[in-house]
Design a protein around this motif. Structure first.
Motif, PDB file in Angstrom:
ATOM      1  N   GLU A  24       0.903  -1.094  -0.089  1.00  0.00           N
ATOM      2  CA  GLU A  24       0.114   0.154   0.013  1.00  0.00           C
ATOM      3  C   GLU A  24       0.613   1.240  -0.068  1.00  0.00           C
ATOM      4  O   GLU A  24       0.367   2.230  -0.623  1.00  0.00           O
ATOM      5  CB  GLU A  24      -1.115  -0.006   1.178  1.00  0.00           C
ATOM      6  N   PRO A  63      -8.488   7.271  -6.515  1.00  0.00           N
ATOM      7  CA  PRO A  63      -8.997   5.781  -6.330  1.00  0.00           C
ATOM      8  C   PRO A  63      -7.649   4.966  -5.660  1.00  0.00           C
ATOM      9  O   PRO A  63      -8.241   4.039  -4.645  1.00  0.00           O
ATOM     10  CB  PRO A  63      -8.637   5.485  -7.436  1.00  0.00           C
ATOM     11  N   VAL A  64      -6.487   5.407  -5.573  1.00  0.00           N
ATOM     12  CA  VAL A  64      -5.799   4.515  -4.863  1.00  0.00           C
ATOM     13  C   VAL A  64      -5.849   4.942  -3.153  1.00  0.00           C
ATOM     14  O   VAL A  64      -5.830   3.883  -2.469  1.00  0.00           O
ATOM     15  CB  VAL A  64      -4.240   4.817  -5.328  1.00  0.00           C
ATOM     16  N   LEU A  77      -8.616   5.480  -1.785  1.00  0.00           N
ATOM     17  CA  LEU A  77      -9.904   4.820  -1.314  1.00  0.00           C
ATOM     18  C   LEU A  77      -9.587   3.506  -1.257  1.00  0.00           C
ATOM     19  O   LEU A  77     -10.001   2.640  -0.503  1.00  0.00           O
ATOM     20  CB  LEU A  77     -10.965   5.123  -2.418  1.00  0.00           C
ATOM     21  N   ALA A  78      -8.856   2.640  -2.336  1.00  0.00           N
ATOM     22  CA  ALA A  78      -8.314   1.273  -2.223  1.00  0.00           C
ATOM     23  C   ALA A  78      -7.568   1.075  -0.838  1.00  0.00           C
ATOM     24  O   ALA A  78      -7.791  -0.217  -0.200  1.00  0.00           O
ATOM     25  CB  ALA A  78      -7.428   0.993  -3.335  1.00  0.00           C
ATOM     26  N   THR A  79      -7.059   1.938  -0.257  1.00  0.00           N
ATOM     27  CA  THR A  79      -6.158   1.548   1.029  1.00  0.00           C
ATOM     28  C   THR A  79      -7.242   1.569   2.338  1.00  0.00           C
ATOM     29  O   THR A  79      -6.810   1.320   3.296  1.00  0.00           O
ATOM     30  CB  THR A  79      -5.040   2.701   1.225  1.00  0.00           C
ATOM     31  N   GLY A  80      -8.608   1.830   1.833  1.00  0.00           N
ATOM     32  CA  GLY A  80      -9.643   1.797   3.056  1.00  0.00           C
ATOM     33  C   GLY A  80      -9.789   3.281   3.531  1.00  0.00           C
ATOM     34  O   GLY A  80     -10.887   3.214   4.665  1.00  0.00           O
ATOM     35  N   ARG A  90     -18.357   6.518 -11.208  1.00  0.00           N
ATOM     36  CA  ARG A  90     -17.946   6.425  -9.717  1.00  0.00           C
ATOM     37  C   ARG A  90     -19.312   5.970  -8.654  1.00  0.00           C
ATOM     38  O   ARG A  90     -20.365   6.342  -8.920  1.00  0.00           O
ATOM     39  CB  ARG A  90     -17.471   7.738  -9.074  1.00  0.00           C
TER      40      ARG A  90
END
Length: 257
Positions: free
Chosen positions: A6, A33-34, A36-39, A257
């Motif tokens: 991450e 988006p990255v 968001l992908a990490t939580g 989105r």
């Protein structure tokens, strides 16, 4: 943020976002988006993204300093609108629901892309019209309509910032008889101002993730120099095509989105 994977992903996203922002705009569509992908929650990701991309915006503006020569007066005038708009947009982010901008943003970006693509044709028509009417002088600052337009674009930039630079370039291209690279240089200054003002506001008024901010800051600072070096070498037609391609991708992402 957990794990080396991450961390490297966010750092790489910062480099990519900084480079794309410098050369074209819409780098947020890489980094956001990255995050968001990490939580991270959406608002925290938006705020962290705004803070982390500030060094990249400043780096890009420095990279385009040669193209800024002779533009001091109008840049200073537009900067006032950028500061006011950026602060307003940052405040709106904390009080308005996300859906408030989601419908209108793809439309704005789409219109901006049409204006960028047609800028040479529009420019020729405007020059021919001025020649026919005998009004050959063009205001170097685009007049009040451009100031208002850039200020409103800055409100959007302080709120989310995706494709903000494309909107700036399209508005300036519509009102000014100037080269695309010079407009791109101004775009980088305005984006840097909006991001900085929004970031300062967020430092005191919103939650953010320091790790994400630091990684994006390092990555975007490097990316800003890379993007500026690459972008300045592109011919206007190539740069215009790249803006349209990246902007089209932005519309697709924003619409789904």
């Amino acid at each position: 943020m957990e794990g080396l994977g991450e961390i490297l992903a966010v750092l790489a996203a910062g480099v990519g976002a900084g480079a794309v922002n410098a050369a074209v705009g819409s780098g947020t569509l890489i980094s956001f988006p990255v995050l968001l992908a990490t939580g991270l929650p959406p608002v925290t990701a938006t705020v962290s993204n705004a803070l982390g991309l500030v060094p990249g915006s400043i780096s890009a503006a420095i990279g385009y300093r040669r193209e800024l020569a002779g533009q001091r007066g109008r840049v200073l005038k537009w900067s006032a609108g950028a500061v006011l708009g950026g602060l307003t947009g940052a405040m709106l982010l904390l009080v308005l629901p996300a859906a408030a901008f989601e419908t209108i943003v793809p439309v704005l970006v789409g219109l901006a892309l049409v204006l960028v693509a047609l800028q040479p044709l529009i420019g020729r028509q405007l020059r021919d019209r001025r020649a026919r009417t005998g009004r050959t002088a063009v205001r170097a600052d685009g007049g009040p309509p451009l100031l208002v337009g850039l200020t409103l674009a800055s409100v959007y930039g302080g709120y989310f910032s995706a494709a903000q630079g494309i909107i700036y370039v399209s508005l300036m291209g519509l009102r000014l008889d100037d080269g695309l690279q010079r407009l791109n240089a101004v775009k980088n200054v305005l984006v840097a101002l909006v991001n900085t003002v929004a970031a300062l506001f967020f430092l005191f008024a919103a939650d953010f993730d320091w790790t994400a901010v630091a990684l994006l800051a390092v990555g975007s600072a490097a990316g800003g120099q890379i993007g500026a070096a690459a972008g300045r070498r592109l011919r206007p037609a190539v740069l215009r095509t790249l803006i349209v391609v990246v902007g089209t991708v932005a519309i697709v992402q924003l619409s789904t989105r």
